[in-house]
Design an enzyme around this catalytic site. Sequence first.
Site, mmCIF file in Angstrom:
data_model
loop_
_atom_site.group_PDB
_atom_site.id
_atom_site.type_symbol
_atom_site.label_atom_id
_atom_site.label_comp_id
_atom_site.label_asym_id
_atom_site.label_seq_id
_atom_site.Cartn_x
_atom_site.Cartn_y
_atom_site.Cartn_z
ATOM 1 N N GLY A 17 0.828 -1.126 -0.012
ATOM 2 C CA GLY A 17 0.129 -0.137 0.019
ATOM 3 C C GLY A 17 0.823 1.423 -0.050
ATOM 4 N N ASN A 19 1.477 3.114 -2.628
ATOM 5 C CA ASN A 19 0.711 3.831 -3.546
ATOM 6 C C ASN A 19 -0.566 4.702 -2.648
ATOM 7 O OD1 ASN A 19 1.859 4.289 -6.336
ATOM 8 N ND2 ASN A 19 1.977 2.274 -6.067
ATOM 9 N N ARG A 69 -14.713 -16.180 -9.404
ATOM 10 C CA ARG A 69 -14.451 -14.845 -9.838
ATOM 11 C C ARG A 69 -15.700 -13.885 -9.579
ATOM 12 N NH1 ARG A 69 -9.601 -13.045 -11.196
ATOM 13 N NH2 ARG A 69 -8.820 -15.102 -11.855
ATOM 14 N N ILE A 96 -7.398 -10.272 -11.494
ATOM 15 C CA ILE A 96 -8.175 -9.825 -12.586
ATOM 16 C C ILE A 96 -9.694 -9.673 -12.342
ATOM 17 C CG2 ILE A 96 -8.687 -11.074 -14.777
ATOM 18 C CD1 ILE A 96 -6.069 -12.484 -14.622
ATOM 19 N N ASN A 111 -6.046 2.435 -12.873
ATOM 20 C CA ASN A 111 -5.107 1.335 -12.306
ATOM 21 C C ASN A 111 -3.535 2.145 -12.537
ATOM 22 O OD1 ASN A 111 -4.079 -1.122 -11.137
ATOM 23 N ND2 ASN A 111 -3.646 -1.663 -13.625
ATOM 24 N N HIS A 113 0.278 0.602 -13.204
ATOM 25 C CA HIS A 113 0.860 -0.810 -13.767
ATOM 26 C C HIS A 113 2.419 -0.444 -13.731
ATOM 27 C CE1 HIS A 113 1.398 -4.642 -15.588
ATOM 28 N NE2 HIS A 113 2.266 -3.763 -16.327
ATOM 29 N N SER A 140 2.774 3.483 -15.459
ATOM 30 C CA SER A 140 1.889 3.948 -16.088
ATOM 31 C C SER A 140 0.494 4.054 -15.243
ATOM 32 C CB SER A 140 1.218 3.255 -17.577
ATOM 33 O OG SER A 140 2.538 2.919 -18.298
ATOM 34 N N ASP A 149 -4.778 -4.690 -18.691
ATOM 35 C CA ASP A 149 -3.493 -3.716 -18.644
ATOM 36 C C ASP A 149 -3.606 -2.920 -20.008
ATOM 37 O OD1 ASP A 149 -2.570 -4.384 -16.051
ATOM 38 O OD2 ASP A 149 -1.314 -5.874 -16.801
HETATM 39 C C1 GAR Z 1 3.258 -1.516 -7.407
HETATM 40 O O1 GAR Z 1 4.361 -1.162 -8.241
HETATM 41 C C2 GAR Z 1 1.998 -1.144 -8.649
HETATM 42 O O2 GAR Z 1 2.330 -0.561 -9.899
HETATM 43 C C3 GAR Z 1 1.976 -2.601 -8.799
HETATM 44 O O3 GAR Z 1 1.942 -3.377 -7.570
HETATM 45 C C4 GAR Z 1 2.824 -2.341 -6.849
HETATM 46 C C5 GAR Z 1 2.242 -2.172 -5.620
HETATM 47 O O4 GAR Z 1 2.918 -1.533 -4.371
HETATM 48 N N1 GAR Z 1 0.780 -3.165 -9.463
HETATM 49 C C6 GAR Z 1 0.697 -4.023 -10.449
HETATM 50 O O5 GAR Z 1 1.539 -4.659 -10.871
HETATM 51 C C7 GAR Z 1 -0.761 -4.315 -11.101
HETATM 52 N N2 GAR Z 1 -0.672 -5.121 -12.218
HETATM 53 P P1 GAR Z 1 2.150 -0.739 -3.286
HETATM 54 O O6 GAR Z 1 1.290 -1.819 -2.765
HETATM 55 O O7 GAR Z 1 3.443 -0.326 -2.526
HETATM 56 O O8 GAR Z 1 1.241 0.239 -3.587
#
Ligand code: GAR
Length: 226
Positions: A17, A19, A69, A96, A111, A113, A140, A149
């Site tokens: 978390g 981000n 799902r 997904i 999202n 990525h 991105s 994605d």
């Molecule tokens: C981040 O690097 C994000 O871009 C990636 O997971 C990480 C989460 O980090 N997301 C993906 O790969 C989605 N396909 P965080 O939990 O520290 O924010």
Amino acid sequence: MNSGTRLPVVVLISGSGSNLQALIDDAAAGAPYEIVGVISNKADAYGLTRAKQAGIPARVLDHRDFADRQSFDQALMQLIDTFDPGLVVLAGFMRILTPEFVRHYAGRLLNIHPSLLPRHQGLDTHRRAIEAGDREHGASVHFVTEELDGGPVIVQSRVAIADDDAPDSLAARVLETEHRLYPQAVRWFAEGRLRMEQDRVLLDGTPLQQPVELPLPADAQQPRLA
Ligand code: GAR
């Protein structure tokens, strides 16, 4: 949508978390959005602790408790909608999503990525960028559409790949840029400057011909439009 002038945002996570933390900090610094709920599909996600520390309601919905799902995504939609969000933000949410889920939040689902989309969709992007001999990599932020994605990209950060980079060192540098990237995109959306129309990104009413690049120029409120 909830009353008040700030856009209510729900953040979905599966892990650390960081981000989410960047968004919490940005909202606390006066951004025009408020994180009204955090949902994790994993009970041990550290992001849940971050949410609680910030006084944000944190919920767990474990996908393993559901037969398939579809039923998980149905329950997730119901839970998200109890918060009445104007925007749903996927921040390291490693699931997904069904087409029904994506359609339900069309135009208000973002999202992040860890690659320069459309390069390296899917998992393990840092290792794959190194193995492909790429000279640069990045992250991105995109609107989510039914193609995994594959939704239209809003804004990207770039980092150079060094000769001695390992996936972990590269991931750390990319993640640092993600923490500036995501708040910027969410701010634009909350300010009403950003929207998706027919799978295109519009910023200030103008379709982007290519993603906006970070670092932004000094007049950051006026990103370069192609
Ligand atoms: C981040 O690097 C994000 O871009 C990636 O997971 C990480 C989460 O980090 N997301 C993906 O790969 C989605 N396909 P965080 O939990 O520290 O924010």
